[in-house]
Write a protein that holds these residues in place. Structure first.
Motif, PDB file in Angstrom:
ATOM      1  N   PRO A 152       0.831  -1.209   0.000  1.00  8.41           N
ATOM      2  CA  PRO A 152       0.000   0.000   0.000  1.00  8.41           C
ATOM      3  C   PRO A 152       0.863   1.256   0.000  1.00  8.41           C
ATOM      4  CG  PRO A 152      -0.734  -1.574   1.665  1.00  8.41           C
ATOM      5  CD  PRO A 152       0.575  -2.072   1.165  1.00  8.41           C
ATOM      6  N   ALA A 153       0.317   2.338  -0.524  1.00  8.11           N
ATOM      7  CA  ALA A 153       1.066   3.596  -0.610  1.00  8.11           C
ATOM      8  C   ALA A 153       1.540   4.053   0.768  1.00  8.11           C
ATOM      9  CB  ALA A 153       0.196   4.663  -1.263  1.00  8.11           C
ATOM     10  N   SER A 154       0.697   3.858   1.781  1.00 16.20           N
ATOM     11  CA  SER A 154       1.073   4.305   3.126  1.00 16.20           C
ATOM     12  C   SER A 154       2.291   3.551   3.642  1.00 16.20           C
ATOM     13  CB  SER A 154      -0.107   4.114   4.089  1.00 16.20           C
ATOM     14  OG  SER A 154      -0.504   2.746   4.139  1.00 16.20           O
ATOM     15  N   VAL A 155       2.373   2.247   3.331  1.00 13.87           N
ATOM     16  CA  VAL A 155       3.513   1.449   3.764  1.00 13.87           C
ATOM     17  C   VAL A 155       4.762   1.837   2.988  1.00 13.87           C
ATOM     18  CG1 VAL A 155       4.446  -0.901   3.933  1.00 13.87           C
ATOM     19  CG2 VAL A 155       2.052  -0.460   4.507  1.00 13.87           C
ATOM     20  N   ALA A 156       4.588   2.112   1.699  1.00 13.99           N
ATOM     21  CA  ALA A 156       5.729   2.544   0.882  1.00 13.99           C
ATOM     22  C   ALA A 156       6.333   3.832   1.431  1.00 13.99           C
ATOM     23  CB  ALA A 156       5.288   2.743  -0.570  1.00 13.99           C
ATOM     24  N   VAL A 157       5.469   4.773   1.822  1.00 15.09           N
ATOM     25  CA  VAL A 157       5.941   6.035   2.392  1.00 15.09           C
ATOM     26  C   VAL A 157       6.612   5.784   3.739  1.00 15.09           C
ATOM     27  CG1 VAL A 157       5.209   8.270   3.325  1.00 15.09           C
ATOM     28  CG2 VAL A 157       4.227   7.433   1.182  1.00 15.09           C
ATOM     29  N   TRP A 158       6.036   4.890   4.527  1.00 15.64           N
ATOM     30  CA  TRP A 158       6.611   4.545   5.831  1.00 15.64           C
ATOM     31  C   TRP A 158       8.030   4.002   5.650  1.00 15.64           C
ATOM     32  CZ3 TRP A 158       3.368   1.311   9.853  1.00 15.64           C
ATOM     33  CH2 TRP A 158       4.057   1.245  11.065  1.00 15.64           C
ATOM     34  N   LYS A 159       8.209   3.101   4.697  1.00 13.08           N
ATOM     35  CA  LYS A 159       9.532   2.511   4.465  1.00 13.08           C
ATOM     36  C   LYS A 159      10.526   3.558   3.948  1.00 13.08           C
ATOM     37  CE  LYS A 159       8.098  -1.068   1.949  1.00 13.08           C
ATOM     38  NZ  LYS A 159       8.184  -2.373   1.237  1.00 13.08           N
ATOM     39  N   LEU A 160      10.060   4.451   3.089  1.00 17.68           N
ATOM     40  CA  LEU A 160      10.934   5.514   2.588  1.00 17.68           C
ATOM     41  C   LEU A 160      11.370   6.416   3.735  1.00 17.68           C
ATOM     42  CD1 LEU A 160      12.277   7.108   0.295  1.00 17.68           C
ATOM     43  CD2 LEU A 160      10.099   8.312  -0.021  1.00 17.68           C
ATOM     44  N   GLY A 208      27.558   5.699   6.726  1.00 17.63           N
ATOM     45  CA  GLY A 208      27.789   4.506   5.925  1.00 17.63           C
ATOM     46  C   GLY A 208      26.560   3.726   5.544  1.00 17.63           C
ATOM     47  N   VAL A 209      25.395   4.371   5.534  1.00 19.59           N
ATOM     48  CA  VAL A 209      24.138   3.686   5.198  1.00 19.59           C
ATOM     49  C   VAL A 209      23.956   3.619   3.690  1.00 19.59           C
ATOM     50  CG1 VAL A 209      21.624   3.838   5.324  1.00 19.59           C
ATOM     51  CG2 VAL A 209      23.006   4.293   7.367  1.00 19.59           C
ATOM     52  N   GLN A 210      23.550   2.454   3.199  1.00 20.81           N
ATOM     53  CA  GLN A 210      23.242   2.282   1.784  1.00 20.81           C
ATOM     54  C   GLN A 210      21.833   1.721   1.663  1.00 20.81           C
ATOM     55  OE1 GLN A 210      25.949  -0.187  -0.427  1.00 20.81           O
ATOM     56  NE2 GLN A 210      24.971   0.235  -2.399  1.00 20.81           N
ATOM     57  N   ILE A 211      20.996   2.365   0.858  1.00 21.68           N
ATOM     58  CA  ILE A 211      19.598   1.975   0.711  1.00 21.68           C
ATOM     59  C   ILE A 211      19.397   1.288  -0.636  1.00 21.68           C
ATOM     60  CG2 ILE A 211      17.214   2.772   0.689  1.00 21.68           C
ATOM     61  CD1 ILE A 211      18.197   5.257   2.261  1.00 21.68           C
ATOM     62  N   LEU A 212      18.830   0.078  -0.610  1.00 18.78           N
ATOM     63  CA  LEU A 212      18.583  -0.691  -1.823  1.00 18.78           C
ATOM     64  C   LEU A 212      17.088  -0.989  -1.946  1.00 18.78           C
ATOM     65  CD1 LEU A 212      21.527  -3.248  -1.486  1.00 18.78           C
ATOM     66  CD2 LEU A 212      21.508  -1.110  -2.772  1.00 18.78           C
ATOM     67  N   HIS A 213      16.499  -0.677  -3.101  1.00 17.35           N
ATOM     68  CA  HIS A 213      15.068  -0.893  -3.329  1.00 17.35           C
ATOM     69  C   HIS A 213      14.862  -1.964  -4.388  1.00 17.35           C
ATOM     70  CE1 HIS A 213      13.481   2.707  -1.175  1.00 17.35           C
ATOM     71  NE2 HIS A 213      14.692   3.147  -1.414  1.00 17.35           N
ATOM     72  N   ASP A 214      13.786  -2.719  -4.255  1.00 15.34           N
ATOM     73  CA  ASP A 214      13.372  -3.663  -5.282  1.00 15.34           C
ATOM     74  C   ASP A 214      11.865  -3.532  -5.466  1.00 15.34           C
ATOM     75  OD1 ASP A 214      12.930  -5.690  -7.043  1.00 15.34           O
ATOM     76  OD2 ASP A 214      13.577  -7.308  -5.732  1.00 15.34           O
ATOM     77  N   GLU A 215      11.462  -2.604  -6.329  1.00 16.18           N
ATOM     78  CA  GLU A 215      10.051  -2.349  -6.634  1.00 16.18           C
ATOM     79  C   GLU A 215       9.205  -2.135  -5.379  1.00 16.18           C
ATOM     80  OE1 GLU A 215       8.508  -5.333  -9.194  1.00 16.18           O
ATOM     81  OE2 GLU A 215       9.888  -4.902 -10.827  1.00 16.18           O
ATOM     82  N   ASN A 216       9.802  -1.605  -4.338  1.00 16.83           N
ATOM     83  CA  ASN A 216       9.113  -1.281  -3.088  1.00 16.83           C
ATOM     84  C   ASN A 216       8.644  -2.500  -2.304  1.00 16.83           C
ATOM     85  OD1 ASN A 216       8.745   0.989  -1.567  1.00 16.83           O
ATOM     86  ND2 ASN A 216       7.351   1.956  -2.993  1.00 16.83           N
ATOM     87  N   ARG A 217       8.718  -3.683  -2.893  1.00 17.63           N
ATOM     88  CA  ARG A 217       8.359  -4.881  -2.130  1.00 17.63           C
ATOM     89  C   ARG A 217       9.467  -5.255  -1.157  1.00 17.63           C
ATOM     90  NH1 ARG A 217       6.624  -6.994  -7.492  1.00 17.63           N
ATOM     91  NH2 ARG A 217       4.333  -6.976  -7.551  1.00 17.63           N
TER      92      ARG A 217
END
Length: 286
Positions: free
Chosen positions: A147-155, A167-176
């Motif tokens: 859901p959009a709300s969860v996607a925003v929460w994770k971002l 030293g943080v690196q953020i990796l995304h895979d289609e938001n899942r």
């Protein structure tokens, strides 16, 4: 609600003899009602957030009553990198991990949020690449929704971690699947977790490299490639304040009558003891 209808069926059929022992009630936030209910308790179980536990504890219990709080917890997983690298097909491991995490949208206290790769950096990178690829393919196959709300929460959580720690690196895979790689897992990072496929991960060549997150907030430690009993004994030797359960990956949801370190039956029971010692070899003095 499915859960409510299932409970009703159980109490009307298989466990009909227990029906009269249960009262289920729901009421708005009302201190007076909570005070009254708590005044009747022999055992009070509070299952909720830290705030819920603190709020309900404002209502006093009878002097001999027992309090069992189940507050906010989080969990972690340890993967032996070499074992993952040597596993030819990771589909089964990916499914087990999915059941521990995505099955409940990572909202359960026993679902891993922190991931630790045990091995050299090269081993960890190879293992992580293969494992997350298998998880990603499974997520696409099952069309896991975000859901959009969860996607925003994770971002928001990932950006907060990047702002707080070096030293943080953020990796995304289609938001899942959102992975936040950090040099070292720290206790303060528990404050910046998120549901729905959000993992903070690091690596090291010794379990002690992840000791920073094994505080009282950590409930379950899922392990892959390690012996759960040996791992539990090792943690006990370190006297860590957290980790109440060590289970293989895929078994995080296995419920038992010992939970959060409490023996539930013993904690909710009262034992009437007796002793014959006082009557043995008794001598009467006049």
């Amino acid at each position: 609600m499915p859960g409510r209808s299932l409970l009703r069926r159980l109490l009307e059929e298989e466990y009909a003899d227990l029906k009269g022992r249960f009262v289920f009630c729901r009421y708005p936030h009302d201190q007076a009602v909570t005070d009254r209910l708590c005044s009747l308790c022999d055992v009070r179980v509070i299952w909720g957030s830290d705030d819920s536990v603190t709020e309900i504890r404002r209502s006093p219990l009878p002097p001999r009553a027992v309090d069992l709080p189940f507050a906010s917890r989080g969990s972690a997983a340890v993967f032996l990198a070499d074992a993952v690298c040597q596993t030819e097909n990771l589909d089964g491991l990916a499914r087990e991990f999915y059941n521990d995490t995505y099955r409940n949208d990572q909202n359960a206290c026993f679902s891993p949020q922190m991931i630790f790769w045990l091995g050299t950096k090269t081993q960890a990178e190879m293992a992580a690449e293969r494992f997350w690829q298998a998880v990603s393919e499974l997520l696409k196959e099952r069309q896991y929704p975000v859901p959009a709300s969860v996607a925003v929460w994770k971002l928001d959580a990932s950006l907060r971690l990047a702002a707080k720690f070096d030293g943080v690196q953020i990796l995304h895979d289609e938001n899942r699947l959102v992975r936040v790689q950090v040099p070292v897992l720290r206790e303060a990072m528990w404050d910046d977790t998120a549901p729905g496929g959000f993992f903070i991960e690091s690596c090291g060549e010794d379990l002690q490299d992840m000791s920073g997150i094994l505080s009282g907030h950590c409930q379950t430690l899922c392990v892959c490639g390690l012996n759960p009993e040996e791992t539990a004994n090792r943690l006990a030797g370190w006297r860590v304040s957290g980790v109440d359960r060590v289970v293989p990956v895929g078994h995080a949801l296995d419920f038992s009558l010992t939970w959060d370190g409490f023996d539930l039956i013993a904690s909710m029971s009262r034992e009437i003891s007796s002793s014959l010692f006082a009557f043995a070899n008794f001598t009467y003095y006049n």
